[in-house]
Design an enzyme around this catalytic site. Sequence first.
Site, PDB file in Angstrom:
ATOM      1  N   GLU A 255     -29.744  95.640 -42.693  1.00  0.00           N
ATOM      2  CA  GLU A 255     -29.930  97.091 -42.528  1.00  0.00           C
ATOM      3  C   GLU A 255     -30.139  97.792 -43.861  1.00  0.00           C
ATOM      4  OE1 GLU A 255     -28.744 101.378 -42.019  1.00  0.00           O
ATOM      5  OE2 GLU A 255     -27.972  99.888 -43.382  1.00  0.00           O
TER       6      GLU A 255
ATOM      7  N   ASP B  28     -24.140  93.790 -43.320  1.00  0.00           N
ATOM      8  CA  ASP B  28     -24.542  93.651 -44.726  1.00  0.00           C
ATOM      9  C   ASP B  28     -24.092  94.908 -45.464  1.00  0.00           C
ATOM     10  OD1 ASP B  28     -26.553  95.096 -43.232  1.00  0.00           O
ATOM     11  OD2 ASP B  28     -27.841  95.036 -44.996  1.00  0.00           O
TER      12      ASP B  28
HETATM   13  C1  LIG Z   1     -26.845 105.344 -42.511  1.00  0.00           C
HETATM   14  C2  LIG Z   1     -26.673 103.926 -42.951  1.00  0.00           C
HETATM   15  N1  LIG Z   1     -25.304 103.616 -43.003  1.00  0.00           N
HETATM   16  C3  LIG Z   1     -27.299 103.709 -44.309  1.00  0.00           C
HETATM   17  O1  LIG Z   1     -26.671 103.955 -45.303  1.00  0.00           O
HETATM   18  N2  LIG Z   1     -28.553 103.266 -44.323  1.00  0.00           N
HETATM   19  C4  LIG Z   1     -29.315 102.985 -45.499  1.00  0.00           C
HETATM   20  C5  LIG Z   1     -30.540 102.243 -45.005  1.00  0.00           C
HETATM   21  C6  LIG Z   1     -31.672 102.184 -45.936  1.00  0.00           C
HETATM   22  C7  LIG Z   1     -32.675 103.054 -46.024  1.00  0.00           C
HETATM   23  N3  LIG Z   1     -33.504 102.609 -46.956  1.00  0.00           N
HETATM   24  C8  LIG Z   1     -32.993 101.511 -47.416  1.00  0.00           C
HETATM   25  N4  LIG Z   1     -31.890 101.255 -46.780  1.00  0.00           N
HETATM   26  C9  LIG Z   1     -29.718 104.264 -46.227  1.00  0.00           C
HETATM   27  O2  LIG Z   1     -29.904 105.288 -45.596  1.00  0.00           O
HETATM   28  O3  LIG Z   1     -29.862 104.211 -47.466  1.00  0.00           O
END
Ligand SMILES: C[C@H](N)C(=O)N[C@@H](Cc1c[nH]cn1)C(=O)O
Length: 507
Positions: free
Chosen positions: A183, A118
């Site tokens: 994710e 996603d």
């Molecule tokens: C590290 C990963 N690629 C990423 O960008 N994760 C997101 C996941 C997330 C956290 N809160 C909502 N979505 C992020 O760190 O923003």
Amino acid sequence: MKLPVLPSILLVISTAHAFQYSELVQYVDSHQEEYVEALREWVAIESDSSNVLKRPDLHRMMETTAQKLRQMGGTVELVDIGEQELPGGIMLTLPKVVTARFGNDPSKHTVCVYGHVDIQPAKLEDGWATDPYNLTDINGNLYGRGASDNKAPVLAWIHAVEAYQALNMELPVNVKFVIEGMEETGSNGLDTMIMTQKDTFFSDVDYIIISDCGWLSRQPALTYGTRGNCYFLAEVEGPKQDLHSGAYGGTVIEPMTDLIGILDTLISPNGKILIPGIREAVAPLSDEEWKMYQDIQFDIDNYKKKIGVSQLMYSNKVDLLAHMWRYPTVSIHGIEGAFSDPGTKTVIPSKVTAKFSIRQVPNMDPAMVKRQVSDYLHSVFAKRKSPNKLKVTMVIGAKPWLADPQHPLYEAGKTAVKRVFGMDPDLIREGATIPIARMFQDVTGKGIIMLPIGAFDDGPHSQNEKMSQYNYIEGTKLFITFLNLHNNAFVYLHPKHIFPFFIRIFK
Ligand SMILES: C[C@H](N)C(=O)N[C@@H](Cc1c[nH]cn1)C(=O)O
């Protein structure tokens, strides 16, 4: 019986294995164009998990992923993880989680690769130089939403397995995949799936590999920590409908003014979080950590140049790295209901919802943070004596994850990086969140290694996200090399084990 897999200081590679390895590397080099095409097809699917209107695309993305793994002969399942409840009580089907298995040899180790397909939202009008869903190669950089986060790394892992198959080489380990589609919105439903399959799918997994992060600089890296994230909605509701600001301005107490007022109490201009209890929970910076950060090469001027700012919150390296990785921060992301189109509409919005998040670090606890934030905002709001209504909701509560960078898995990671990139990796933490990392660790009890292949300037979540072809292809070789380490005899010469000594490390 499984043969022991050993950390290496001295690696003994048999001639046959060296030959196999060079064949694998050559195979990757000669299939670059196919790999880029595969990424182009995946980037074209607008698998935005945060936009409910894009849910059909997200389902298609999961099906496409499953189909790719099926074509490779994997044992593939699309696991139903139920529904999510949207604000307002509407239920929406979650994208299925793709699980796959390649090899089932009990004498081999079993690794589980986790990734996600996603993406964050992206529109050309946000300021992209190219269509975010049409992978565009400019000077060896492949621009497209999700290219780096996380479609190319997932494909690189798939291509690593495919290379062994294409060359009729036996995989040195059994490889499992868990690929999800939520994710970016907190991995909804995946936690329950992991708990349910703990004693089935995960029972023979020796350790988990995640490649959903990036390097700090031009130097390759291994990641041993991620921050968690608590994501909040703060809704202020007032009049029953939007009002003309000329006709009603001055008579009504405006929801937007209330909201901006309370948001301004979350964090001071110099980055101090003002919510009582948050800073107190943070584990103190140890001397050892300070030393590790001090030893990392990090060019502050280059960092400023990359993001286009003239000044940062801190001016020294250790403070910057520590606040990037191991201290919490508040970020305000947006306000739903506020006028944000071009033009000069003169409206008083009747209901506005702020979205902000607080990155989590050891020893913060999302359940506690939820209470602290809600109590604090309600108390600040009460002081305004506003007739409007405030509602605070926490929609994501992901814990931080931290591993021991001395763990033998990281020794294996270092060996693989050195072999492919000819240099030692930085040992870094990641300021962003991989919501499921901590859950994997807590529920399965297995070790985790993060092997990033994203470059420091990929711009995930931002305009013009890209993955360089170099990182994509060398990253595929890194994954092959990491798997191939299981093929070789290692001699372990740790000071504690003077004599060559076989031990089982990945349990
Ligand atoms: C590290 C990963 N690629 C990423 O960008 N994760 C997101 C996941 C997330 C956290 N809160 C909502 N979505 C992020 O760190 O923003």
